[in-house]
Design an enzyme around this catalytic site. Sequence first.
Site, PDB file in Angstrom:
ATOM      1  N   CYS A 127       0.811  -1.224   0.000  1.00  0.00           N
ATOM      2  CA  CYS A 127       0.000   0.000   0.000  1.00  0.00           C
ATOM      3  C   CYS A 127       0.846   1.275   0.000  1.00  0.00           C
ATOM      4  O   CYS A 127       0.337   2.361  -0.271  1.00  0.00           O
ATOM      5  CB  CYS A 127      -0.943   0.002   1.196  1.00  0.00           C
ATOM      6  SG  CYS A 127      -2.039  -1.413   1.219  1.00  0.00           S
ATOM      7  N   HIS A 267      -3.185   7.192   2.646  1.00  0.00           N
ATOM      8  CA  HIS A 267      -3.626   5.902   2.110  1.00  0.00           C
ATOM      9  C   HIS A 267      -4.991   5.571   2.718  1.00  0.00           C
ATOM     10  O   HIS A 267      -5.192   5.667   3.925  1.00  0.00           O
ATOM     11  CB  HIS A 267      -2.591   4.836   2.466  1.00  0.00           C
ATOM     12  CG  HIS A 267      -3.077   3.459   2.237  1.00  0.00           C
ATOM     13  ND1 HIS A 267      -3.674   3.065   1.057  1.00  0.00           N
ATOM     14  CD2 HIS A 267      -3.090   2.357   3.042  1.00  0.00           C
ATOM     15  CE1 HIS A 267      -4.010   1.795   1.146  1.00  0.00           C
ATOM     16  NE2 HIS A 267      -3.672   1.345   2.337  1.00  0.00           N
ATOM     17  N   ASN A 297     -10.210   0.022   0.396  1.00  0.00           N
ATOM     18  CA  ASN A 297      -8.743   0.102   0.354  1.00  0.00           C
ATOM     19  C   ASN A 297      -8.270  -0.518  -0.969  1.00  0.00           C
ATOM     20  O   ASN A 297      -8.393  -1.722  -1.163  1.00  0.00           O
ATOM     21  CB  ASN A 297      -8.175  -0.658   1.563  1.00  0.00           C
ATOM     22  CG  ASN A 297      -6.659  -0.647   1.615  1.00  0.00           C
ATOM     23  OD1 ASN A 297      -5.989  -0.337   0.631  1.00  0.00           O
ATOM     24  ND2 ASN A 297      -6.108  -1.008   2.753  1.00  0.00           N
TER      25      ASN A 297
HETATM   26  N1  COA Z   1     -18.418  -7.831  10.586  1.00  0.00           N
HETATM   27  C1  COA Z   1     -18.793  -8.038  11.852  1.00  0.00           C
HETATM   28  N2  COA Z   1     -17.950  -8.317  12.854  1.00  0.00           N
HETATM   29  C2  COA Z   1     -16.645  -8.359  12.534  1.00  0.00           C
HETATM   30  C3  COA Z   1     -16.164  -8.139  11.222  1.00  0.00           C
HETATM   31  C4  COA Z   1     -17.108  -7.879  10.235  1.00  0.00           C
HETATM   32  N3  COA Z   1     -16.770  -7.657   8.969  1.00  0.00           N
HETATM   33  N4  COA Z   1     -14.828  -8.246  11.225  1.00  0.00           N
HETATM   34  C5  COA Z   1     -14.457  -8.514  12.469  1.00  0.00           C
HETATM   35  N5  COA Z   1     -15.556  -8.598  13.261  1.00  0.00           N
HETATM   36  C6  COA Z   1     -15.634  -8.883  14.688  1.00  0.00           C
HETATM   37  C7  COA Z   1     -14.443  -9.655  15.206  1.00  0.00           C
HETATM   38  O1  COA Z   1     -14.602 -11.041  14.970  1.00  0.00           O
HETATM   39  C8  COA Z   1     -14.484  -9.314  16.678  1.00  0.00           C
HETATM   40  O2  COA Z   1     -15.446 -10.125  17.281  1.00  0.00           O
HETATM   41  P1  COA Z   1     -15.201 -10.741  18.746  1.00  0.00           P
HETATM   42  O3  COA Z   1     -15.071  -9.551  19.644  1.00  0.00           O
HETATM   43  O4  COA Z   1     -16.416 -11.557  18.977  1.00  0.00           O
HETATM   44  O5  COA Z   1     -13.936 -11.534  18.640  1.00  0.00           O
HETATM   45  C9  COA Z   1     -15.007  -7.884  16.709  1.00  0.00           C
HETATM   46  O6  COA Z   1     -15.614  -7.662  15.417  1.00  0.00           O
HETATM   47  C10 COA Z   1     -13.926  -6.845  16.925  1.00  0.00           C
HETATM   48  O7  COA Z   1     -12.824  -7.205  16.110  1.00  0.00           O
HETATM   49  P2  COA Z   1     -11.604  -6.253  15.906  1.00  0.00           P
HETATM   50  O8  COA Z   1     -10.621  -6.906  15.009  1.00  0.00           O
HETATM   51  O9  COA Z   1     -11.133  -5.785  17.256  1.00  0.00           O
HETATM   52  O10 COA Z   1     -12.315  -5.035  15.145  1.00  0.00           O
HETATM   53  P3  COA Z   1     -11.723  -3.645  14.770  1.00  0.00           P
HETATM   54  O11 COA Z   1     -12.556  -2.589  15.325  1.00  0.00           O
HETATM   55  O12 COA Z   1     -10.242  -3.598  15.010  1.00  0.00           O
HETATM   56  O13 COA Z   1     -11.954  -3.624  13.198  1.00  0.00           O
HETATM   57  C11 COA Z   1     -10.638  -3.896  11.203  1.00  0.00           C
HETATM   58  C12 COA Z   1     -11.333  -4.586  12.382  1.00  0.00           C
HETATM   59  C13 COA Z   1      -9.967  -4.941  10.355  1.00  0.00           C
HETATM   60  C14 COA Z   1     -11.706  -3.166  10.400  1.00  0.00           C
HETATM   61  C15 COA Z   1      -9.622  -2.864  11.769  1.00  0.00           C
HETATM   62  O14 COA Z   1      -8.807  -3.503  12.733  1.00  0.00           O
HETATM   63  C16 COA Z   1      -8.740  -2.271  10.713  1.00  0.00           C
HETATM   64  O15 COA Z   1      -9.189  -1.585   9.826  1.00  0.00           O
HETATM   65  N6  COA Z   1      -7.414  -2.470  10.832  1.00  0.00           N
HETATM   66  C17 COA Z   1      -6.453  -1.907   9.925  1.00  0.00           C
HETATM   67  C18 COA Z   1      -6.352  -2.770   8.733  1.00  0.00           C
HETATM   68  C19 COA Z   1      -5.628  -2.111   7.623  1.00  0.00           C
HETATM   69  O16 COA Z   1      -5.566  -0.934   7.508  1.00  0.00           O
HETATM   70  N7  COA Z   1      -5.078  -2.937   6.752  1.00  0.00           N
HETATM   71  C20 COA Z   1      -4.497  -2.531   5.550  1.00  0.00           C
HETATM   72  C21 COA Z   1      -3.055  -2.428   5.637  1.00  0.00           C
HETATM   73  S1  COA Z   1      -2.549  -1.557   4.223  1.00  0.00           S
END
Ligand code: COA
Length: 340
Positions: A127, A267, A297
């Site tokens: 990215c 980004h 993204n």
């Molecule tokens: N729909 C519903 N629930 C979801 C879900 C979805 N699409 N994805 C994850 N969950 C759930 C998880 O299973 C977790 O459940 P649990 O508490 O029962 O275990 C809960 O939501 C919280 O998960 P968590 O990973 O803490 O959520 P978050 O708020 O961190 O959001 C992302 C997850 C992936 C959206 C977030 O972490 C993110 O954007 N991270 C950065 C990723 C990124 O930028 N990557 C690119 C690199 S270039």
Amino acid sequence: MGEGSVLAEPGWAGAMRARIVATGSALPPKVLRNADLARMVSTSDEWIRERTGIQERRIVADGIASSDLGTEAAQAALARAGWDPTSLDMIVVATCTPDMPLPSTACLIQRNLKATRAFAFDLAAACSGFLYGLAVADLYVRSGSCRRVLLVGTEVMSAIMDWTDRSTCILFGDGAGAVLLEPSTDGNGILSTHLHSDGNLWDLVCVEGGGSRMPASAKMLEGRQHLMKMKGNETFKVAVKMLEATAREALAANHLDVKDVDLFIPHQANVRILNAVAERLGLEPDRLVVNMDRYGNTSAASIPLALDEAVQAGRVKPGSRILMAAFGSGLTWASALVKW
Ligand code: COA
């Protein structure tokens, strides 16, 4: 954070630097909405909007690859600049979803454009790839080695998505953005670029299979190791820190303050990351460029897509100072400051 390398320090008026002449982009017509994903995995439109800011993303039709989108974006930029493809000296393509392992996507785009004079190569920084490419293009132009450069960020992220993994498949989309660069001596152009990497964090975002460590096999496919895996939560925290640090680094290197920035183009990973970084920098929402609500993204394509959109919408004016910052798999992170 490591020292990284300062590839272009702000210079004096009259110094040779690269200037962006024109931008272009390409997006597949097919829209994948949150409601569509809610029929595929256990998620909801509400969760995706609240946790990521994404409403929909674009997905290619079967058979469309990164070079197809990249070619279209490049053609749009070339048409705007009025440049003949045969006048290009160099083509750099940033992608983590190349058409195939060999040859490079850049060579396929060169063939499509009939840019017969240009040498072409891909650059792998996930990215952060577009900003890595901008640094390379700037160096080639400033050294006097190349006069006309095409830089493309293009991705078909849908090809490496695990459509059964709700924590990743909701985030990414397909698209391409392109910029053309030429020398400038009037003080405008790329003022600075800063690049960083930390390979210790390689497993935050990765595709483990399909390379030389784990060649393609039935076992690899069965284990879904040809698809992206991500530690979302950890990535989130690192991303906010790195984006803020590299944005500040760009400002300090140019002796500028946040108030001197007209547009901030980060980004497009998660709107909560973008808002957190903008807030830490003290940057109001009207100077922050966000288009991930519509495209998700798009990895290396995200910054050039957002830049092209801002240019076409008239948000970029002569003399505008544009701060760009990215992070991605590697881990890589980078910033660039551009005076339009
Ligand atoms: N729909 C519903 N629930 C979801 C879900 C979805 N699409 N994805 C994850 N969950 C759930 C998880 O299973 C977790 O459940 P649990 O508490 O029962 O275990 C809960 O939501 C919280 O998960 P968590 O990973 O803490 O959520 P978050 O708020 O961190 O959001 C992302 C997850 C992936 C959206 C977030 O972490 C993110 O954007 N991270 C950065 C990723 C990124 O930028 N990557 C690119 C690199 S270039």
